[in-house]
Design a protein around this motif. Sequence first.
Motif, PDB file in Angstrom:
ATOM      1  N   ARG A 101       0.750  -1.222   0.027  1.00 52.71           N
ATOM      2  CA  ARG A 101      -0.007   0.053  -0.031  1.00 52.71           C
ATOM      3  C   ARG A 101       0.990   1.142  -0.129  1.00 52.71           C
ATOM      4  NH1 ARG A 101      -4.173  -1.108   4.799  1.00 52.71           N
ATOM      5  NH2 ARG A 101      -2.138  -1.736   5.708  1.00 52.71           N
ATOM      6  N   PRO A 102       0.519   2.440  -0.755  1.00 55.97           N
ATOM      7  CA  PRO A 102       1.427   3.421  -1.105  1.00 55.97           C
ATOM      8  C   PRO A 102       1.640   4.358   0.260  1.00 55.97           C
ATOM      9  CG  PRO A 102      -0.603   3.752  -2.146  1.00 55.97           C
ATOM     10  CD  PRO A 102      -0.584   2.508  -1.800  1.00 55.97           C
ATOM     11  N   THR A 103       0.871   4.218   1.195  1.00 57.35           N
ATOM     12  CA  THR A 103       0.955   5.174   2.451  1.00 57.35           C
ATOM     13  C   THR A 103       1.830   4.463   3.618  1.00 57.35           C
ATOM     14  OG1 THR A 103      -1.166   3.966   3.245  1.00 57.35           O
ATOM     15  CG2 THR A 103      -1.480   5.889   2.068  1.00 57.35           C
ATOM     16  N   ASP A 104       2.227   3.258   3.252  1.00 56.50           N
ATOM     17  CA  ASP A 104       2.957   2.588   4.290  1.00 56.50           C
ATOM     18  C   ASP A 104       4.472   3.017   4.186  1.00 56.50           C
ATOM     19  OD1 ASP A 104       1.028   1.299   5.763  1.00 56.50           O
ATOM     20  OD2 ASP A 104       1.065  -0.285   3.984  1.00 56.50           O
ATOM     21  N   ASP A 105       5.429   2.760   5.110  1.00 55.56           N
ATOM     22  CA  ASP A 105       6.748   2.982   4.961  1.00 55.56           C
ATOM     23  C   ASP A 105       7.255   2.022   3.670  1.00 55.56           C
ATOM     24  OD1 ASP A 105       6.456   4.440   7.308  1.00 55.56           O
ATOM     25  OD2 ASP A 105       7.424   3.003   8.716  1.00 55.56           O
ATOM     26  N   MET A 106       8.425   2.884   3.160  1.00 53.63           N
ATOM     27  CA  MET A 106       9.272   2.193   2.188  1.00 53.63           C
ATOM     28  C   MET A 106      10.858   1.874   2.524  1.00 53.63           C
ATOM     29  SD  MET A 106       7.865   4.790  -0.809  1.00 53.63           S
ATOM     30  CE  MET A 106       8.813   4.159  -1.863  1.00 53.63           C
ATOM     31  N   LEU A 107      11.058   0.810   2.541  1.00 51.74           N
ATOM     32  CA  LEU A 107      12.187   0.206   2.958  1.00 51.74           C
ATOM     33  C   LEU A 107      13.203  -0.044   1.978  1.00 51.74           C
ATOM     34  CD1 LEU A 107      14.442  -0.575   4.933  1.00 51.74           C
ATOM     35  CD2 LEU A 107      13.179  -2.728   5.386  1.00 51.74           C
ATOM     36  N   THR A 141       1.104  24.931 -11.198  1.00 47.37           N
ATOM     37  CA  THR A 141      -0.145  25.693 -10.605  1.00 47.37           C
ATOM     38  C   THR A 141      -1.373  24.772 -10.736  1.00 47.37           C
ATOM     39  OG1 THR A 141       0.867  27.524 -11.607  1.00 47.37           O
ATOM     40  CG2 THR A 141      -1.416  27.665 -11.176  1.00 47.37           C
ATOM     41  N   PRO A 142      -1.954  24.668  -9.410  1.00 45.80           N
ATOM     42  CA  PRO A 142      -3.097  23.725  -9.391  1.00 45.80           C
ATOM     43  C   PRO A 142      -4.384  24.390 -10.182  1.00 45.80           C
ATOM     44  CG  PRO A 142      -2.875  24.652  -7.450  1.00 45.80           C
ATOM     45  CD  PRO A 142      -1.759  25.109  -8.137  1.00 45.80           C
ATOM     46  N   GLU A 143      -5.305  23.605 -10.614  1.00 40.82           N
ATOM     47  CA  GLU A 143      -6.366  24.070 -11.179  1.00 40.82           C
ATOM     48  C   GLU A 143      -7.418  24.450 -10.405  1.00 40.82           C
ATOM     49  OE1 GLU A 143      -7.796  21.308 -14.026  1.00 40.82           O
ATOM     50  OE2 GLU A 143      -5.931  21.310 -15.405  1.00 40.82           O
ATOM     51  N   GLU A 144      -8.232  25.496 -10.430  1.00 38.09           N
ATOM     52  CA  GLU A 144      -9.329  26.056  -9.687  1.00 38.09           C
ATOM     53  C   GLU A 144     -10.133  24.670  -9.417  1.00 38.09           C
ATOM     54  OE1 GLU A 144     -11.143  29.109 -10.992  1.00 38.09           O
ATOM     55  OE2 GLU A 144      -9.292  30.572 -10.869  1.00 38.09           O
ATOM     56  N   GLY A 145     -10.717  24.624  -8.104  1.00 38.75           N
ATOM     57  CA  GLY A 145     -11.546  23.630  -7.841  1.00 38.75           C
ATOM     58  C   GLY A 145     -11.085  22.062  -7.557  1.00 38.75           C
ATOM     59  N   THR A 146      -9.718  22.132  -7.586  1.00 31.45           N
ATOM     60  CA  THR A 146      -8.990  20.603  -7.489  1.00 31.45           C
ATOM     61  C   THR A 146      -8.320  20.762  -6.219  1.00 31.45           C
ATOM     62  OG1 THR A 146      -7.150  21.174  -8.874  1.00 31.45           O
ATOM     63  CG2 THR A 146      -9.151  20.310  -9.815  1.00 31.45           C
ATOM     64  N   ALA A 147      -8.434  19.689  -5.377  1.00 34.87           N
ATOM     65  CA  ALA A 147      -7.639  19.542  -4.314  1.00 34.87           C
ATOM     66  C   ALA A 147      -6.891  18.029  -4.058  1.00 34.87           C
ATOM     67  CB  ALA A 147      -8.592  19.604  -3.168  1.00 34.87           C
ATOM     68  N   LYS A 148      -5.316  18.291  -4.042  1.00 37.97           N
ATOM     69  CA  LYS A 148      -4.684  16.866  -4.106  1.00 37.97           C
ATOM     70  C   LYS A 148      -4.303  16.529  -2.755  1.00 37.97           C
ATOM     71  CE  LYS A 148      -2.828  17.891  -8.723  1.00 37.97           C
ATOM     72  NZ  LYS A 148      -1.593  17.839  -9.476  1.00 37.97           N
ATOM     73  N   VAL A 149      -4.624  15.654  -2.531  1.00 42.18           N
ATOM     74  CA  VAL A 149      -4.010  14.770  -0.946  1.00 42.18           C
ATOM     75  C   VAL A 149      -2.545  14.259  -1.385  1.00 42.18           C
ATOM     76  CG1 VAL A 149      -4.644  13.216   0.594  1.00 42.18           C
ATOM     77  CG2 VAL A 149      -6.694  14.095  -0.546  1.00 42.18           C
ATOM     78  N   ALA A 150      -1.959  14.617  -0.526  1.00 45.24           N
ATOM     79  CA  ALA A 150      -0.154  14.533  -0.977  1.00 45.24           C
ATOM     80  C   ALA A 150      -0.116  13.246   0.087  1.00 45.24           C
ATOM     81  CB  ALA A 150       0.471  15.657  -0.264  1.00 45.24           C
ATOM     82  N   VAL A 151       0.615  12.296  -0.539  1.00 45.06           N
ATOM     83  CA  VAL A 151       0.868  11.066   0.019  1.00 45.06           C
ATOM     84  C   VAL A 151       2.619  11.093   0.278  1.00 45.06           C
ATOM     85  CG1 VAL A 151       1.248   8.489  -0.229  1.00 45.06           C
ATOM     86  CG2 VAL A 151      -0.868   9.753  -0.898  1.00 45.06           C
ATOM     87  N   ASP A 152       3.000  11.115   1.595  1.00 46.64           N
ATOM     88  CA  ASP A 152       4.406  11.437   1.714  1.00 46.64           C
ATOM     89  C   ASP A 152       4.849  10.430   2.784  1.00 46.64           C
ATOM     90  OD1 ASP A 152       6.887  12.352   1.799  1.00 46.64           O
ATOM     91  OD2 ASP A 152       6.221  14.253   2.988  1.00 46.64           O
TER      92      ASP A 152
END
Length: 293
Positions: A101-107, A141-152
């Motif tokens: 899963r992309p949200t987990d730690d990466m070793l 530059t993000p488009e208006e009305g769009t929101a990105k959820v950053a996965v870090d």
Amino acid sequence: GDSGEEKGQEMNISVHIEAIRLSIVDSRPQELVLLSLDHLNVEMGSGLAGRADGAVALSVQRLQIDDMLPFTRMPVILSYECNYAPAVQLVMTTVRRSNWRPTDDMLHPFIGVDLAGGPLNIRIHEPVIWRLNAVLETLSTPEEGTAKVAVDPTVLIQQLIVPKIEATLSFLSEPKSRPMTMGTGSKIALGFANMDRMPLNISRIYLTKLRMSKSRLQKELTNKVLKQIMGQLMWMLTGAVRGMLDNVSTAFSQVGTGLTSLAGERVEDGEKRRRGSESLGEALFDGGEALAK
């Protein structure tokens, strides 16, 4: 369904691509740069040793980036080729937890880059920089009305090795291509930035037992490389300015020497005329005395 790793199975994939061409085109539309990769090999494996391990090895024989603007003075931005071994080779072993899963730690037990052959040849004509910068600004530059959820995710690297990188850098400035908003200081600095095959070196990077967010890792590695590059560029610019000031100083010194010599000649001529006048006066005086006797 069940993954191959859970069954203790191994999977290996090898891909060879003879050539890849990738263009960057702006909104006009106009082609700005062309990326060429020849003899690209990708090898991937998973389920190694019955664990959730994955490994990726990537190599390319020839790498080139071309400036596609019509009136460029330097058509090849970057060239790197090695005929006896892969020119660029990246080896990475990876362990991802919790079913990838992309949200987990990466070793990453190991990440290594190998560069074979000669130095990188970098040649830049200034206009392409500002055209690419405009494209990057548009993409960021993000488009208006769009929101990105950053996965870090958190990245753990046991060992990271990047060898010393040697390059030659050539740069040709073009004042007309610069943005109107550019500051005076930047314009002056770019005015001294013309160079031809300046040696540029990036020291070997060896890091162990890293644990930090992916974004922070990318930032720190980028800063580490940029710090070395900017230090060498500032040294080059300082040398260029010092050389210009030395030339100006020499020119003024020569002019001053010429003026001093000219002034000396004039003084000497004046003294000669004065001595000549004194001699004439003395002769007339002596002649008058003789007549009086």
